[in-house]
Structures are given as structure tokens and as C-alpha cells.
Design a protein around this motif. Structure first.
Motif, PDB file in Angstrom:
ATOM      1  N   UNK A  76       4.300 -13.534   6.038  1.00 14.65           N
ATOM      2  CA  UNK A  76       5.225 -12.842   5.143  1.00 14.65           C
ATOM      3  C   UNK A  76       5.190 -11.329   5.444  1.00 14.65           C
ATOM      4  N   UNK A  77       6.283 -10.618   5.174  1.00 18.75           N
ATOM      5  CA  UNK A  77       6.354  -9.180   5.495  1.00 18.75           C
ATOM      6  C   UNK A  77       5.658  -8.317   4.444  1.00 18.75           C
ATOM      7  N   UNK A  78       4.364  -8.485   4.297  1.00 17.77           N
ATOM      8  CA  UNK A  78       3.603  -7.678   3.351  1.00 17.77           C
ATOM      9  C   UNK A  78       3.269  -6.326   3.978  1.00 17.77           C
ATOM     10  N   UNK A  79       2.700  -5.423   3.181  1.00 18.09           N
ATOM     11  CA  UNK A  79       2.620  -4.033   3.625  1.00 18.09           C
ATOM     12  C   UNK A  79       1.216  -3.441   3.506  1.00 18.09           C
ATOM     13  N   UNK A  80       1.044  -2.329   4.213  1.00 13.28           N
ATOM     14  CA  UNK A  80      -0.073  -1.409   4.041  1.00 13.28           C
ATOM     15  C   UNK A  80       0.529  -0.042   3.788  1.00 13.28           C
ATOM     16  N   UNK A  81       0.063   0.625   2.717  1.00  7.82           N
ATOM     17  CA  UNK A  81       0.602   1.934   2.342  1.00  7.82           C
ATOM     18  C   UNK A  81      -0.543   2.935   2.221  1.00  7.82           C
ATOM     19  N   UNK A  98      -1.042  -9.651   0.583  1.00  4.12           N
ATOM     20  CA  UNK A  98      -0.571 -11.034   0.596  1.00  4.12           C
ATOM     21  C   UNK A  98       0.400 -11.242  -0.557  1.00  4.12           C
ATOM     22  N   UNK A  99       1.238 -12.250  -0.424  1.00  6.93           N
ATOM     23  CA  UNK A  99       2.204 -12.543  -1.489  1.00  6.93           C
ATOM     24  C   UNK A  99       1.532 -13.148  -2.709  1.00  6.93           C
ATOM     25  N   UNK A 100       0.285 -13.575  -2.582  1.00  8.01           N
ATOM     26  CA  UNK A 100      -0.439 -14.096  -3.740  1.00  8.01           C
ATOM     27  C   UNK A 100      -0.871 -12.986  -4.702  1.00  8.01           C
ATOM     28  N   UNK A 101      -0.774 -11.746  -4.266  1.00  7.97           N
ATOM     29  CA  UNK A 101      -1.151 -10.622  -5.126  1.00  7.97           C
ATOM     30  C   UNK A 101      -0.028  -9.596  -5.090  1.00  7.97           C
ATOM     31  N   UNK A 102      -0.356  -8.344  -4.889  1.00  5.14           N
ATOM     32  CA  UNK A 102       0.620  -7.263  -4.953  1.00  5.14           C
ATOM     33  C   UNK A 102       1.550  -7.228  -3.746  1.00  5.14           C
ATOM     34  N   UNK A 103       1.201  -7.963  -2.687  1.00  6.23           N
ATOM     35  CA  UNK A 103       1.979  -7.888  -1.459  1.00  6.23           C
ATOM     36  C   UNK A 103       1.719  -6.631  -0.663  1.00  6.23           C
TER      37      UNK A 103
END
Length: 262
Positions: A76-81, A98-103
Motif C-alpha cells: 500500500x502507498x503508505x508514507x514516511x514524513x 501501515x494501513x492498519x494504523x496511521x498509514x
């Protein structure tokens, strides 16, 4: 671009401010955005949907924005900020969410991250944090502002560490560490408050004394946790100059899902 070493590999889809510096053999992927003044050292790999703010410094051999080490992850296109003015030393590993949490895995501003630190998926870090060498955060860990983790500290998934808290060398944290508290040992137990850190950050002697009294109510008085929270609420009313700090401490304990270290 004169700031980019000729051996660096930068995808055409990456968005780098013209002032970003990239060292030899660095690799930057297509969904990466890097703001002004940031410096990327040699052999750093930055990938995934990663956003990096201004004036950060990445030392050599880091892995930034790699896929989470979670078997449920399905690309999934999750992120690092990452925010602004962070110093990130050698051989760190920062994973996306992960999509199971904040993404998203997030880091605020003005943090000092030493060598070999690991940030797992969905970690949420505030600002002005110091993570000493080899500190390791499992997934879903939350760190408040001004937290200091000693070298080789390990933090269990879903734990929270409150603002101004501190851990000793090799602490193994398996429950939440309240704000202002120092934790030590394997498994980590409370070891007083972070008095020296509070002095350096401008807390008055009276405020530190009140926080010490709150610590004693929680850990040294023999009160139940509910009774200790009631005492903290009474102290809030009696000490207006420290009421905000006591409220933060009380609300942290009330919100703890894993329970606080004992």
C-alpha cells in the motif's frame, strides 16, 4: 545540478529543492520530496512515499522510507514524513507506516538521531528528541517532545513515552513511560524524574518540586492508580504554576492502554 554528486541515482519523479545536496552513490526514488537546505550523505537510500522538510542532515549509509517490516504489508502507498532541522546519523533505518494504523511514520523537528537507530512502521515522534546509538522502536510507538532514549534502549510495540521522559542505557520498555519520568532496567521500571533535563529546559525549582511530589503520589505513596490520579487532580487546583504539567501527566496515565511502568 551542482549540488548533486554525479554518482548519485535520482529518479526523474523525485522532487528536490534546488538547494538540496546529495552525496556520492545516494539513491532517491520516484515518490520522494525533499525541501530546501537538506543534505543527503553518501550511500543513503531514500524510497517510498517519503517527505523530508528543510535543513535536515542525513549522514552516510541510511535506509529511509523502506517498506515496513510487517508481514501484513501489501505494498500500500503508505508514507514516511520527516520535519525540519533533524540530524540523522549513520546506518539508521526508518520504515513507512501501515494501513492498519496511521498509514504514516512521522518525525517532528529538531531531533538528534544517533547511529543505528531503528524506527519501525507507524512510529510517531515529536520534536527535540534525542535517540542515542542503537535505540530501537518497534511498530506503533509514540514519543512525546523532549524525550531522551539512552543507548540500546528497546521499546515494545504500541508503547508510549511521554514528554520530557528519559531512559537509561539498555532499558527495555514494555509499558508506557509517563511524562517527566526516568526509566531504567530490563524490564524498565521507574527511577525518579528527569530533573536535570527539566532544569535545562527552563522549568522552575518549584515546578520540578511539584512534579517530584506527583511522582511520589504515583509510585511511592502506596496509593492505587485511581487514588493517585485523584491526588494529581487536587494538586492541579492547588499549584496553578504547575497545573498544566500535572494535567499532562494525569491525562497520559488515564489514556494508557498498556499501563504505565511500575
Amino acid at each position: 545540478m551542482s549540488n548533486i554528486h554525479p554518482t548519485a541515482v535520482i529518479h526523474a519523479g523525485a522532487q528536490l529543492d534546488s538547494t538540496v545536496q546529495v552525496g556520492p552513490y545516494a539513491v532517491i526514488g520516484p515518490n520522494v520530496r525533499i525541501d530546501a537546505g537538506t543534505r543527503i550523505g553518501p550511500h543513503v537510500v531514500i524510497e517510498g512515499h517519503t517527505t523530508i522538510g528543510r535543513d535536515n542532515v542525513f549522514f552516510q549509509f541510511g535506509s529511509i522510507g523502506a517498506a515496513p517490516q510487517d508481514k501484513k504489508y501489501a505494498d500500500e502507498p503508505t508514507t514516511l514524513e520527516i520535519g525540519d532541522r533533524n540530524t540523522i546519523r549513520e546506518f539508521v533505518t526508518f520504515n513507512r507506516g501501515t494501513v492498519q494504523d496511521a498509514g504514516a511514520t512521522r518525525m517532528g523537528n529538531d531531533n538528534w538521531i544517533m547511529a543505528y537507530v531503528h524506527l519501525a512502521h507507524d512510529c510517531q515522534l515529536g520534536s527535540n528528541i534525542i535517540l542515542a546509538n542503537n535505540a530501537t522502536l518497534a511498530g506503533h510507538v509514540h514519543l512525546g517532545d523532549w524525550v531522551f532514549l539512552g543507548g540500546f534502549t528497546s521499546v515494545h510495540q504500541f508503547c508510549r513515552i511521554g514528554a520530557h521522559a528519559m531512559t537509561a542505557f539498555t532499558a527495555a520498555v514494555s509499558q508506557d513511560v509517563p511524562p517527566f519520568v526516568t526509566a531504567a532496567g530490563n524490564r524498565a521500571v521507574p527511577a525518579g524524574i528527569n530533573s536535570e533535563g527539566l532544569k535545562r529546559r527552563g522549568f522552575s525549582s518549584e515546578q520540578i518540586m511539584v512534579i517530584k511530589r506527583a511522582y511520589k503520589a504515583i509510585y511511592r505513596s502506596g496509593l492505587s492508580q485511581d487514588e493517585a490520579k485523584q491526588q494529581l487532580a487536587q494538586m492541579e487546583a492547588q499549584t496553578p504554576d504547575s497545573a498544566e504539567h500535572l494535567r499532562v501527566l494525569r491525562e497520559f496515565i488515564e489514556a494508557s492502554a498498556r499501563g504505565i511502568i511500575r
